[in-house]
Design a protein around this motif. Structure first.
Motif, PDB file in Angstrom:
ATOM      1  N   THR A 156      27.074 -22.574 -46.143  1.00 20.38           N
ATOM      2  CA  THR A 156      27.436 -21.757 -47.245  1.00 20.38           C
ATOM      3  C   THR A 156      28.332 -22.372 -48.383  1.00 20.38           C
ATOM      4  O   THR A 156      28.095 -21.710 -49.396  1.00 20.38           O
ATOM      5  CB  THR A 156      28.792 -21.269 -45.943  1.00 20.38           C
ATOM      6  N   ALA A 157      28.677 -23.750 -48.141  1.00 20.92           N
ATOM      7  CA  ALA A 157      29.341 -24.230 -49.351  1.00 20.92           C
ATOM      8  C   ALA A 157      28.035 -24.836 -50.373  1.00 20.92           C
ATOM      9  O   ALA A 157      28.310 -24.468 -51.557  1.00 20.92           O
ATOM     10  CB  ALA A 157      30.153 -25.467 -48.766  1.00 20.92           C
ATOM     11  N   LYS A 158      27.008 -25.005 -49.907  1.00 20.83           N
ATOM     12  CA  LYS A 158      25.764 -25.252 -50.726  1.00 20.83           C
ATOM     13  C   LYS A 158      25.566 -24.091 -51.681  1.00 20.83           C
ATOM     14  O   LYS A 158      25.206 -24.359 -52.852  1.00 20.83           O
ATOM     15  CB  LYS A 158      24.619 -25.445 -49.749  1.00 20.83           C
ATOM     16  N   ILE A 159      25.957 -22.858 -50.939  1.00 23.42           N
ATOM     17  CA  ILE A 159      25.590 -21.787 -51.757  1.00 23.42           C
ATOM     18  C   ILE A 159      26.415 -21.625 -52.992  1.00 23.42           C
ATOM     19  O   ILE A 159      26.183 -21.172 -54.123  1.00 23.42           O
ATOM     20  CB  ILE A 159      25.400 -20.318 -50.993  1.00 23.42           C
ATOM     21  N   LEU A 160      27.464 -21.942 -52.756  1.00 28.40           N
ATOM     22  CA  LEU A 160      28.857 -22.073 -53.745  1.00 28.40           C
ATOM     23  C   LEU A 160      28.295 -23.034 -54.823  1.00 28.40           C
ATOM     24  O   LEU A 160      28.591 -22.683 -56.085  1.00 28.40           O
ATOM     25  CB  LEU A 160      30.139 -22.385 -53.154  1.00 28.40           C
ATOM     26  N   VAL A 161      27.901 -24.053 -54.382  1.00 29.58           N
ATOM     27  CA  VAL A 161      27.412 -25.003 -55.386  1.00 29.58           C
ATOM     28  C   VAL A 161      26.273 -24.463 -56.535  1.00 29.58           C
ATOM     29  O   VAL A 161      26.216 -24.743 -57.622  1.00 29.58           O
ATOM     30  CB  VAL A 161      26.924 -26.200 -55.017  1.00 29.58           C
ATOM     31  N   GLU A 162      25.421 -23.893 -55.566  1.00 32.00           N
ATOM     32  CA  GLU A 162      24.280 -23.283 -56.463  1.00 32.00           C
ATOM     33  C   GLU A 162      24.894 -22.249 -57.502  1.00 32.00           C
ATOM     34  O   GLU A 162      24.303 -21.902 -58.607  1.00 32.00           O
ATOM     35  CB  GLU A 162      23.242 -22.532 -55.308  1.00 32.00           C
ATOM     36  N   THR A 163      25.772 -21.373 -56.925  1.00 31.94           N
ATOM     37  CA  THR A 163      26.297 -20.475 -57.847  1.00 31.94           C
ATOM     38  C   THR A 163      27.081 -20.892 -59.200  1.00 31.94           C
ATOM     39  O   THR A 163      26.781 -20.534 -60.018  1.00 31.94           O
ATOM     40  CB  THR A 163      27.442 -19.333 -56.854  1.00 31.94           C
TER      41      THR A 163
END
Ligand code: NAP
Length: 294
Positions: free
Chosen positions: A133-140
């Motif tokens: 989930t946090a990886k997706i925030l980084v991608e965002t």
């Protein structure tokens, strides 16, 4: 200013109320039609769309000076995060880009910092989480920062654990009798009161630099033990029971242990805290709770 708040929930709604109070013209976007009256009542112009469905955005006006995206997935798994945060910001960007605002603020999270050694982290520290989930925030964040280099004035607020009326993870666990002091309570907690999230967002709109990241957290990371000791003394209740816990189990659960610095928020955005630390904020919440039950 003409302001659009995307996601008028726990943070977005009172943010809109504060911006209306300051004299701005505020629109608020939500998914549910039922929310229209609630928004109108407080002087916010309701817009109805789902940011995961670009066709619902296409029909809306898009001339805004400031845009804040504070939608939330309401938990969920990585797929959910991908839809709301990554695809949602892609869709908002595509919709707004032909007539870009002067500032676009996205409320990311300090969960992008995976540090679990108690170290002090700044915006320059590595943000390399293992949690999907946090990886997706980084991608965002990376997507928006790339757009900022391409004339779309996005900036990122990395928000710590939000507390305030009816919110606060560790506090609610404590009240439910579900809190545990893990591994002696050495792990650091990072928090911010909702009123200061609102203040930080407005400071970012007024003074933030596109393409930059700012941590939004109060002045004082607090150890789990110290937090529960303070709460127990305030509420005159016992301390939570002790439980085992170590860095390795925290890592596996995606639990972090770090002290997040707010130096940029104070120095560059010049945010003045209403609740500089958990004591000030929770003393106010406890007083409200007592008044409600009195
Ligand atoms: N809570 C924390 O401790 C914490 C920590 C770090 C960062 N943050 C971030 O802070 C921000 C504010 O959080 P919050 O607590 O205010 O969230 P919240 O109370 O859950 O509100 C989220 C809002 O987003 C709207 N929304 C959700 N999905 C949408 C979609 N597909 N299209 C349009 N609107 C949608 C919801 O609208 P409807 O009501 O119409 O469904 C709701 O008004 C979020 O970006 C969150 O990720 C929170």
């Amino acid at each position: 200013m003409r302001v659009l708040i995307v996601g008028c929930g726990y943070v977005g709604l009172p943010l809109g109320i504060e911006l209306v109070r300051q004299g701005h013209t505020v629109s608020g976007l939500r998914r549910s039609l039922a929310a229209e009256k609630e928004l109108q009542r407080v002087g916010i112009q309701p817009l109805h769309a789902d940011i995961t469905l670009p066709e619902t955005l296409a029909a809306l006006p898009r001339e805004f000076d400031w845009v804040v995206n504070c939608t939330a997935s309401g938990g969920g798994d990585a797929d959910n995060y991908r839809k709301i945060y990554l695809e949602g910001n892609h869709n908002l960007h595509a919709w707004l880009a032909p007539s870009p605002p002067k500032k676009f603020v996205y409320t990311s999270s300090t969960s992008v910092y995976a540090q679990n050694d108690g170290s002090l982290v700044t915006e320059a520290s590595p943000a390399e989480p293992e949690a999907p989930t946090a990886k997706i925030l980084v991608e965002t964040e990376k997507f928006l920062l790339a757009q900022a280099r391409n004339q779309f004035p996005a900036l990122i607020l990395r928000v710590a654990g939000i507390y305030g009326p009816a919110r606060g993870h560790a506090f609610k666990q404590y009240l439910r009798g579900e809190a545990r002091i893990e591994d002696g309570g050495a792990r650091w907690l990072n928090m911010i009161h909702r009123d200061d999230v609102i203040g930080a967002i407005i400071a970012a709109l007024e003074r933030g630099t596109p393409g930059e990241i700012y941590n939004a957290v109060d002045n004082e990371p607090v150890s789990q033990l110290h937090f529960f000791e303070w709460l127990a003394a305030q509420l005159q209740k016992p301390l939570p029971p002790r439980a085992p816990g170590d860095t390795e189990t925290w890592r596996k659960r995606g639990v972090t242990n770090k002290r997040v610095s707010n130096a940029r928020l104070r120095a560059e955005l010049r945010h003045q805290f209403k609740f500089p630390d958990f004591r000030a904020g929770y003393a106010a919440e406890i007083a409200h709770m007592a008044a409600d039950h009195g």
